[in-house]
Scaffold this motif. Structure first.
Motif, PDB file in Angstrom:
ATOM      1  N   HIS A  51      13.236  -4.682  -3.142  1.00  0.00           N
ATOM      2  CA  HIS A  51      13.020  -4.784  -1.692  1.00  0.00           C
ATOM      3  C   HIS A  51      12.397  -6.132  -1.330  1.00  0.00           C
ATOM      4  CE1 HIS A  51       8.630  -3.746  -1.663  1.00  0.00           C
ATOM      5  NE2 HIS A  51       8.964  -3.198  -2.811  1.00  0.00           N
ATOM      6  N   PHE A  52      12.324  -7.038  -2.308  1.00  0.00           N
ATOM      7  CA  PHE A  52      11.945  -8.440  -2.064  1.00  0.00           C
ATOM      8  C   PHE A  52      12.628  -9.250  -3.159  1.00  0.00           C
ATOM      9  CE2 PHE A  52       8.717  -6.192  -4.509  1.00  0.00           C
ATOM     10  CZ  PHE A  52       8.608  -6.965  -5.656  1.00  0.00           C
ATOM     11  N   ARG A  54      12.816 -11.323  -6.307  1.00  0.00           N
ATOM     12  CA  ARG A  54      11.799 -11.375  -7.370  1.00  0.00           C
ATOM     13  C   ARG A  54      12.292 -12.088  -8.629  1.00  0.00           C
ATOM     14  NH1 ARG A  54      11.436  -4.946  -8.922  1.00  0.00           N
ATOM     15  NH2 ARG A  54      13.543  -4.754  -9.759  1.00  0.00           N
ATOM     16  N   ALA A  86       3.162 -10.033 -11.660  1.00  0.00           N
ATOM     17  CA  ALA A  86       3.848  -8.965 -10.930  1.00  0.00           C
ATOM     18  C   ALA A  86       2.843  -8.276 -10.025  1.00  0.00           C
ATOM     19  CB  ALA A  86       4.449  -7.984 -11.917  1.00  0.00           C
ATOM     20  N   GLY A  87       3.259  -7.970  -8.814  1.00  0.00           N
ATOM     21  CA  GLY A  87       2.378  -7.281  -7.882  1.00  0.00           C
ATOM     22  C   GLY A  87       1.568  -8.227  -7.023  1.00  0.00           C
ATOM     23  N   VAL A  89       1.231 -11.681  -4.538  1.00  0.00           N
ATOM     24  CA  VAL A  89       2.038 -12.440  -3.585  1.00  0.00           C
ATOM     25  C   VAL A  89       1.348 -13.786  -3.380  1.00  0.00           C
ATOM     26  CG1 VAL A  89       2.929 -12.530  -1.225  1.00  0.00           C
ATOM     27  CG2 VAL A  89       2.824 -10.339  -2.440  1.00  0.00           C
ATOM     28  N   MET A 107       7.022 -11.508  -6.770  1.00  0.00           N
ATOM     29  CA  MET A 107       7.831 -11.892  -5.611  1.00  0.00           C
ATOM     30  C   MET A 107       7.992 -13.408  -5.572  1.00  0.00           C
ATOM     31  SD  MET A 107       7.374 -10.651  -1.702  1.00  0.00           S
ATOM     32  CE  MET A 107       6.390 -11.849  -0.833  1.00  0.00           C
ATOM     33  N   ASP A 150      20.388  -4.428  -6.554  1.00  0.00           N
ATOM     34  CA  ASP A 150      20.588  -3.250  -7.397  1.00  0.00           C
ATOM     35  C   ASP A 150      20.998  -2.021  -6.584  1.00  0.00           C
ATOM     36  OD1 ASP A 150      20.660  -1.668  -9.592  1.00  0.00           O
ATOM     37  OD2 ASP A 150      18.504  -1.642  -9.948  1.00  0.00           O
ATOM     38  N   ALA A 170      13.710   8.229 -12.748  1.00  0.00           N
ATOM     39  CA  ALA A 170      13.267   6.874 -12.407  1.00  0.00           C
ATOM     40  C   ALA A 170      13.691   6.528 -10.983  1.00  0.00           C
ATOM     41  CB  ALA A 170      13.841   5.874 -13.410  1.00  0.00           C
ATOM     42  N   ALA A 173      11.568   8.332  -8.364  1.00  0.00           N
ATOM     43  CA  ALA A 173      10.256   7.689  -8.223  1.00  0.00           C
ATOM     44  C   ALA A 173      10.387   6.396  -7.422  1.00  0.00           C
ATOM     45  CB  ALA A 173       9.650   7.422  -9.595  1.00  0.00           C
TER      46      ALA A 173
ATOM     47  N   THR B 195      -0.145  -4.349 -12.253  1.00  0.00           N
ATOM     48  CA  THR B 195      -0.764  -4.399 -10.929  1.00  0.00           C
ATOM     49  C   THR B 195       0.274  -4.227  -9.834  1.00  0.00           C
ATOM     50  OG1 THR B 195      -0.619  -6.774 -11.249  1.00  0.00           O
ATOM     51  CG2 THR B 195      -2.801  -5.816 -11.363  1.00  0.00           C
ATOM     52  N   GLU B 196       1.551  -4.396 -10.201  1.00  0.00           N
ATOM     53  CA  GLU B 196       2.606  -4.278  -9.190  1.00  0.00           C
ATOM     54  C   GLU B 196       2.963  -2.827  -8.877  1.00  0.00           C
ATOM     55  OE1 GLU B 196       3.037  -4.813 -12.319  1.00  0.00           O
ATOM     56  OE2 GLU B 196       5.066  -4.397 -13.042  1.00  0.00           O
ATOM     57  N   VAL B 200       4.137   7.110  -6.412  1.00  0.00           N
ATOM     58  CA  VAL B 200       5.423   7.535  -5.844  1.00  0.00           C
ATOM     59  C   VAL B 200       5.327   7.818  -4.335  1.00  0.00           C
ATOM     60  CG1 VAL B 200       5.109   9.986  -6.495  1.00  0.00           C
ATOM     61  CG2 VAL B 200       7.414   9.076  -6.188  1.00  0.00           C
ATOM     62  N   ASP B 201       4.142   8.210  -3.856  1.00  0.00           N
ATOM     63  CA  ASP B 201       4.032   8.533  -2.430  1.00  0.00           C
ATOM     64  C   ASP B 201       3.454   7.376  -1.606  1.00  0.00           C
ATOM     65  OD1 ASP B 201       1.614   8.766  -3.661  1.00  0.00           O
ATOM     66  OD2 ASP B 201       1.056  10.666  -2.708  1.00  0.00           O
ATOM     67  N   LEU B 204       6.024   1.106   0.436  1.00  0.00           N
ATOM     68  CA  LEU B 204       6.337  -0.173  -0.201  1.00  0.00           C
ATOM     69  C   LEU B 204       5.628  -1.306   0.535  1.00  0.00           C
ATOM     70  CD1 LEU B 204      10.179   0.186  -0.825  1.00  0.00           C
ATOM     71  CD2 LEU B 204       8.310   0.544  -2.452  1.00  0.00           C
ATOM     72  N   VAL B 205       5.119  -2.264  -0.228  1.00  0.00           N
ATOM     73  CA  VAL B 205       4.560  -3.488   0.353  1.00  0.00           C
ATOM     74  C   VAL B 205       5.151  -4.655  -0.421  1.00  0.00           C
ATOM     75  CG1 VAL B 205       2.389  -2.457   1.155  1.00  0.00           C
ATOM     76  CG2 VAL B 205       2.541  -3.369  -1.174  1.00  0.00           C
ATOM     77  N   PRO B 206       5.151  -5.855   0.177  1.00  0.00           N
ATOM     78  CA  PRO B 206       5.762  -6.990  -0.508  1.00  0.00           C
ATOM     79  C   PRO B 206       5.166  -7.195  -1.904  1.00  0.00           C
ATOM     80  CG  PRO B 206       5.314  -7.566   1.761  1.00  0.00           C
ATOM     81  CD  PRO B 206       4.674  -6.228   1.531  1.00  0.00           C
ATOM     82  N   GLY B 207       6.018  -7.432  -2.864  1.00  0.00           N
ATOM     83  CA  GLY B 207       5.572  -7.742  -4.211  1.00  0.00           C
ATOM     84  C   GLY B 207       5.319  -6.530  -5.086  1.00  0.00           C
ATOM     85  N   LYS B 208       5.229  -5.345  -4.472  1.00  0.00           N
ATOM     86  CA  LYS B 208       4.916  -4.153  -5.279  1.00  0.00           C
ATOM     87  C   LYS B 208       6.097  -3.184  -5.315  1.00  0.00           C
ATOM     88  CE  LYS B 208       0.053  -4.726  -5.055  1.00  0.00           C
ATOM     89  NZ  LYS B 208      -1.122  -4.186  -5.723  1.00  0.00           N
ATOM     90  N   ILE B 209       6.170  -2.434  -6.383  1.00  0.00           N
ATOM     91  CA  ILE B 209       7.220  -1.423  -6.530  1.00  0.00           C
ATOM     92  C   ILE B 209       6.589  -0.121  -6.991  1.00  0.00           C
ATOM     93  CG2 ILE B 209       9.028  -3.088  -7.126  1.00  0.00           C
ATOM     94  CD1 ILE B 209       8.572  -2.300 -10.089  1.00  0.00           C
ATOM     95  N   ARG B 210       7.298   0.970  -6.738  1.00  0.00           N
ATOM     96  CA  ARG B 210       6.748   2.251  -7.189  1.00  0.00           C
ATOM     97  C   ARG B 210       6.915   2.387  -8.698  1.00  0.00           C
ATOM     98  NH1 ARG B 210       9.651   4.190  -2.533  1.00  0.00           N
ATOM     99  NH2 ARG B 210       8.242   4.267  -0.727  1.00  0.00           N
ATOM    100  N   ASN B 211       5.972   3.041  -9.304  1.00  0.00           N
ATOM    101  CA  ASN B 211       5.980   3.283 -10.741  1.00  0.00           C
ATOM    102  C   ASN B 211       7.082   4.279 -11.082  1.00  0.00           C
ATOM    103  OD1 ASN B 211       5.520   4.026 -13.361  1.00  0.00           O
ATOM    104  ND2 ASN B 211       3.527   4.989 -12.981  1.00  0.00           N
ATOM    105  N   SER B 212       8.165   3.785 -11.646  1.00  0.00           N
ATOM    106  CA  SER B 212       9.268   4.685 -12.015  1.00  0.00           C
ATOM    107  C   SER B 212       9.291   4.953 -13.520  1.00  0.00           C
ATOM    108  CB  SER B 212      10.605   4.082 -11.575  1.00  0.00           C
ATOM    109  OG  SER B 212      10.819   2.828 -12.196  1.00  0.00           O
ATOM    110  N   ASN B 379      15.583  -4.984 -15.285  1.00  0.00           N
ATOM    111  CA  ASN B 379      14.998  -4.371 -14.096  1.00  0.00           C
ATOM    112  C   ASN B 379      15.946  -3.530 -13.269  1.00  0.00           C
ATOM    113  OD1 ASN B 379      12.498  -5.329 -14.572  1.00  0.00           O
ATOM    114  ND2 ASN B 379      12.774  -7.207 -13.384  1.00  0.00           N
ATOM    115  N   ILE B 380      17.134  -3.301 -13.770  1.00  0.00           N
ATOM    116  CA  ILE B 380      18.087  -2.547 -12.969  1.00  0.00           C
ATOM    117  C   ILE B 380      18.069  -1.106 -13.432  1.00  0.00           C
ATOM    118  CG2 ILE B 380      20.492  -2.277 -12.396  1.00  0.00           C
ATOM    119  CD1 ILE B 380      20.749  -5.144 -12.116  1.00  0.00           C
TER     120      ILE B 380
END
Lengths: 421, 421
Positions: A51-52, A54, A86-87, A89, A107, A150, A170, A173, B195-196, B200-201, B204-212, B379-380
């Motif tokens: 969603h950004f 990277r 990672a994580g 900005v 990012m 992706d 995955a 999540a 740190t990224e 799951v709940d 989303l914020v820039p630079g971060k992704i959910r832990n999958s 990462n895919i």
């Protein structure tokens, strides 16, 4: 003294049953509990992935335009103005001949459009300020994972009815499915019948055997994706029997009985169907084993009267009950998966009726092969243990030889087939 | 600035790990809960099956000697002196030209040695006494299931380490296994690092992704046969991190971390191994993805430092962690099952290192075929959902064309392979 029953074909039997298929129901479970369940809705991308923009590798984020003149003889130097993992900005706007040291997953900083991997950069310090230089031109977009590359927001990624595997976990999540819509497991009631049946912890006595069908069917129900409610053994007395069946029907989605459906002198089930006023779809199928399988409808519920013979019981469940369960799990391929395999050994027995032979199907040098996994007599349970498939030997055939192509139904499979086979 | 790591081969990595395999532990569960578990002892026949001579069909039990003269022109008449169903035992001794009406599964009455099926007998009454007659000779043993015909007492029927399927459930019940010895599920601890990572709940914020990865690995652990204890995300602070890992190691059989094992600037795991005094077996493997996979031993426990990259994490688990789990489940084929398949599409990319491509393997006209199930970039995660296999493209190859034979590792399989592949 013999009741005459008219056998119907397997295809017709399946068709009759599938007319009475029950639709599935959704329930929500925590993502931690959703592995092994079936999606009841399509899984949709709730955002782009990534969603950004990277970095997929560690390196230096740069403006590709600044590398145009770089070559072996003309290294280009960059000031490293920030350092992000990672994580993180970067708050910097990257200008001419500037770079940001960046770790995988971070990012892309504002202004950058390519990542130079560590391996192709030389880094050093001058007066306490970090620099790096490169000796080659880097194209725009090199080593960048772009927004939506992706998955695109709104895209259907997995269809409903699919078994949730680790990869789907995955995805769930990634898209924030803390609660997952899955098919409620259909509740299947189960009765055993037979005065010959002992409980599993009872000592053997002459003439009696331990009840093995109930445990077998319970596991088949679980494998198919349902939940079993085992009501125990039906009493030998007709009226008590009738009441037990009727009461159970008010509690479950589907009711299975094993035994008591033959035309033998101690088989009560036909009488129970009659007294219930259940619509008997059929009580004889042109197949071996399992010819006495009876299916009836009462109050919108399906009653499966499976044979008391273990092999027949097993086959009857897989051919007739499984697709009904799978339909409730939102599958659009609810029938056992059918594939072609080479017969490994001779099977010289003629087949007046379509025969289902428990078999071990395996892969040899990329080819599917199958071999009967034991004797195929009635009442023989041993061959069930090694069986991962049912070999179909069509009625009217005179036996098969090793190397012949045969069709097999795969029992441990999750893909399934549509009907007709 | 770059730490130099020496990659070892996949085979050597597996060999190193398997030296530290942990033996399995037995626990007893009720037969009703044993489906899907792994036998920790061989399943032995505790009795003969059948344990008495019995009728496999409905009919009349007779002495075959009395049928010797029977023919189309000379029907032989029998007095029917008893009538038994399954589970009943006749008290009569059957004499000359006498018969017992018998139902499927019932014990052969004393004196009888063959069953005449209803279809070939004619039954009638004379003065209120039931009779039947036949017009053909019946051989001794016809339509009789003899003691021990299906299984002999003391025989090993299923080997330990086998997954309990519906057929094995039937056998367990038959032999009175009310409690079943199964492999205790190994307990696998799991930490995520990064740190990224968002929960799951979380939005989303820039630079971060959910832990999958954690949900994916948890499902892989379950599929392999283990139980997961998820400890959450490791804190970013080294000392807290160290303590968390050390404490977890006292509670679990195996510890998995995802992420933090690279040579990136924010990767703490190497430092933690060092401070623990853990023996690092390797920290780089000549493979893609998953090259940074690190495995260490501390206090007899195995620490799997898997990559934070979802694909690498997935592959690392299946190649290195799964066999350790399967060994604890008493399997003697603990590695992923390897088979040959035909490549469906071109895969022109050269492979300097052995590459594992997530792929969809299927059967077409009895032949195994395989096709990459998505793009194969880092990462895919999307390609993981449709993958039921990993295609092995050996290092040093220049790409593959459709129709080439390739090797695939089957992910949903229960059979496994021995090592070396």
């Amino acid at each position: 003294m013999l009741e005459r029953r008219n056998p119907i074909s397997i295809g017709e039997a399946v068709k009759q049953i599938m007319k009475h298929q029950i639709s599935g129901v959704t329930e929500y479970v925590s993502i931690s509990e959703s592995y092994g369940r079936y999606l009841s809705e399509d899984l949709i991308a709730t955002s782009n992935v990534p969603h950004f923009d990277r970095a997929p590798y560690d390196g230096f984020a740069v403006r590709s335009i600044d590398t145009l003149e770089a070559s072996q003889s003309n290294p280009v130097e960059f000031e490293v103005i920030d350092h992000i993992g990672a994580g993180m900005v970067s708050s910097k706007l990257v200008g001419e001949n500037q770079a940001v040291r960046i770790m995988t997953g971070a990012m892309m900083p504002n202004g950058t459009d390519a990542v130079v991997m560590f391996e192709v950069a030389k880094d050093y310090e001058k007066n306490g300020i970090p620099y790096m230089s490169i000796k080659r031109q880097i194209n725009k977009g090199t080593n960048v994972s772009f927004i939506g590359e992706d998955a695109k927001q709104g895209e259907v990624l997995v269809e409903k009815g699919t078994l949730i595997n680790p990869g789907i976990q995955a995805m769930l999540a990634t898209f924030g499915y803390k609660e997952v819509p899955v098919a409620k497991k259909p509740l299947i009631g189960l009765f055993a019948t037979g005065t010959e049946l002992l409980e599993v912890d009872e000592e053997l006595v002459p003439g009696k055997i331990r009840n093995s069908n109930s445990y077998m069917i319970a596991a088949q129900i679980e494998r198919a994706g349902g939940t079993v409610h085992y009501y125990g053994k039906l009493p030998d007395e007709f009226d008590t029997c009738f009441k037990a069946v009727k009461d159970a029907l008010s509690e479950v989605d589907i009711l299975i009985t094993t035994g008591g459906v033959s035309v033998g002198d101690f088989d009560y089930l036909p009488g129970i169907y009659k007294k219930l006023g259940a619509e008997v779809l059929f009580n004889k199928v042109a197949m071996r084993p399992g010819s006495v399988t009876t299916v009836a409808i009462y109050d919108g519920k399906i009653l499966f009267g499976l044979s008391g013979n273990p092999s027949a019981c097993y086959v009857g469940f897989e051919l007739f009950t499984r697709p009904i369960i799978r339909t409730q799990l939102f599958s659009n391929q609810p029938h056992l998966r059918k594939e072609k395999a080479l017969l490994e050994v001779d099977f010289p027995k003629a087949n007046p009726f379509t025969r289902f032979v428990r078999s071990a199907t395996f892969i040899d040098e990329g080819r599917l092969k199958s071999t009967p996994s034991g004797l195929d007599k009635s009442n023989i349970i041993m061959s069930l243990a090694g069986a991962n498939s049912l070999m179909i030997l069509p009625g009217g055939t005179r036996g098969f030889m090793a190397g012949n192509e045969v069709e097999v139904l795969l029992l441990e499979d999750q893909v399934g087939s549509v009907w007709p086979w």
